[in-house]
Design an enzyme around this catalytic site. Structure first.
Site, mmCIF file in Angstrom:
data_model
loop_
_atom_site.group_PDB
_atom_site.id
_atom_site.type_symbol
_atom_site.label_atom_id
_atom_site.label_comp_id
_atom_site.label_asym_id
_atom_site.label_seq_id
_atom_site.Cartn_x
_atom_site.Cartn_y
_atom_site.Cartn_z
ATOM 1 N N GLY A 77 0.822 -1.196 0.000
ATOM 2 C CA GLY A 77 0.000 0.000 0.000
ATOM 3 C C GLY A 77 0.855 1.244 0.000
ATOM 4 N N GLY A 78 0.227 2.364 0.314
ATOM 5 C CA GLY A 78 0.923 3.633 0.252
ATOM 6 C C GLY A 78 2.041 3.765 1.267
ATOM 7 N N GLY A 80 2.926 0.844 3.548
ATOM 8 C CA GLY A 80 3.371 -0.424 4.106
ATOM 9 C C GLY A 80 3.131 -1.582 3.170
ATOM 10 C CE LYS A 97 -0.508 -3.862 8.625
ATOM 11 N NZ LYS A 97 -1.901 -3.892 9.124
ATOM 12 C CG ASP A 190 -12.372 -1.433 9.826
ATOM 13 O OD1 ASP A 190 -13.493 -1.187 9.321
ATOM 14 O OD2 ASP A 190 -11.317 -1.409 9.172
#
Length: 371
Positions: A77-78, A80, A97, A190
């Protein structure tokens, strides 16, 4: 049939550069991105800052990267990515991660996610093996590598109610995981089908605790880290008054309004996941995430009985009670998941449940309301 590729990871990352996945992004009123899956991505609407909480980012120890052999990248992603790796000390596969570009607004959230997830020890919550930072200062954590697919992908392939009802045990497993998390005073904030992995060997794993909150540290007010950068890919604070964090299609109206939330927000999200499973579609739809938020605040979703015929009455009752709304200014009336399930059984006027195995949630799944 869905063409989504299998997921092999223990968590999720911001995926602005990978539009095929649920992602975390910033939405400013009037500037929400157009998206065919609006309302399914984790959303932040920035607001004023208030206080701080959470672990110190500098508390993570430095780790020698030679302990791991990186064998591939699973997602990026942006800020990570998630890597497939092997822990050379224990000779086992892991998912790593890591942050690519630590920032003042994003790093505290990342570290909090690692430490909160590590605290939670449950078969349906991905276990964290190690958390640290590389010699260059970038934080990371390693976790179990779960091979499987998201519950969202699996639901999308099941075209009939009968096929989808076979997925009920996965929702039960999520409820049990949340009962445990709530007993530790942790809320997820979430929950959605995209954050539930269905493993190739029968596992059900709740992932992505990036918005989790430790209620034992909450002293009556929502709090945050420093405000996020102007255009971050992920939520840059911890919790801010008036901030909308979560995924619009599955969040309760009080969360959509930016109000402080407790365990009842997760109970609502469990109901919304069950709604999606039974109806075959999300509770709320819209062209933009902001539009979905407005619909969540504006009123309840279309009745399940209108979207799908022949849903068992006990399941209809559970969804109705889990997603119950309160009048303006009143407290949401949602009880614990266990009480909701138990009440649905007592409320049935005749005969046993038509969904064998589901009624066991009254005894085994106790996702709690506030204490």
């Amino acid at each position: 049939m869905s063409q989504a590729r299998p997921t092999e990871a223990g968590g999720s990352i911001d995926a602005r550069e990978n539009p095929g996945t649920d992602s975390t992004f910033t939405v400013q009123p009037g500037g929400a991105p157009e998206d065919a899956e609006a309302g399914t991505r984790t959303t932040l609407l920035s607001a004023r800052q208030a206080g701080t909480e959470g672990p110190s980012p500098g508390s993570l120890p430095e780790v020698d990267p030679s302990r791991y052999s990186i064998t591939g990248e699973l997602a990026r992603g942006g800020i990570g990515r998630i890597l497939r790796a092997r822990d050379l000390r224990l000779d086992r596969p892991v998912a790593i991660k890591e942050m690519l570009a630590p920032a003042r607004g994003t790093e505290p959230r990342f570290v909090a996610e690692a430490l909160v997830t590590a605290r939670l020890q449950h078969p349906a919550i991905v276990p964290v093996y190690e958390a640290g930072r590389w010699p260059g200062g970038e934080p990371f954590y390693s976790m179990k590598l779960v091979s499987g697919r998201s519950l969202a992908d699996v639901i999308s392939e099941r075209k009939t109610l009968k096929e989808r009802l076979a997925l009920l045990p996965h929702v039960l497993a999520v409820a049990e995981a949340m009962a445990y998390a709530h007993s530790e005073r942790i809320i997820h904030r979430d929950l959605k089908p995209a954050n539930v992995l269905v493993g190739n060997f029968g596992e059900t794993v709740v992932i992505d605790w990036g918005l989790a909150k430790d209620l034992s540290r909450d002293h009556g007010a929502e709090s945050s880290e420093a405000p996020p950068p102007a255009a971050p890919a992920v939520d840059g604070g911890l919790t801010r008054v008036g901030t909308v964090m979560g995924t619009p299609a599955y969040m309760p109206p009080e969360q959509a309004e930016g109000q402080p939330v407790d365990e009842r927000a997760d109970v609502y999200a469990l109901g919304a996941i069950l709604y999606h499973l039974l109806a075959g579609t999300r509770p709320y739809e819209g062209k933009t995430s902001e539009q979905v938020l407005q619909r969540v605040v504006g009123g309840p979703p279309p009745p399940l009985s209108e979207r799908q015929k022949h849903i068992p009455e006990d399941l209809l009752a559970i969804v109705t009670k889990a997603m119950a709304r309160a009048p303006p200014g009143a407290t949401p009336p949602r009880a614990s998941w266990r009480r909701i399930c138990g009440a649905s059984r007592r409320d049935r006027s005749s005969g046993p449940t038509t969904t064998p195995g589901w009624s066991c949630c009254a005894a085994s799944s106790g996702a709690t309301g506030p204490r």
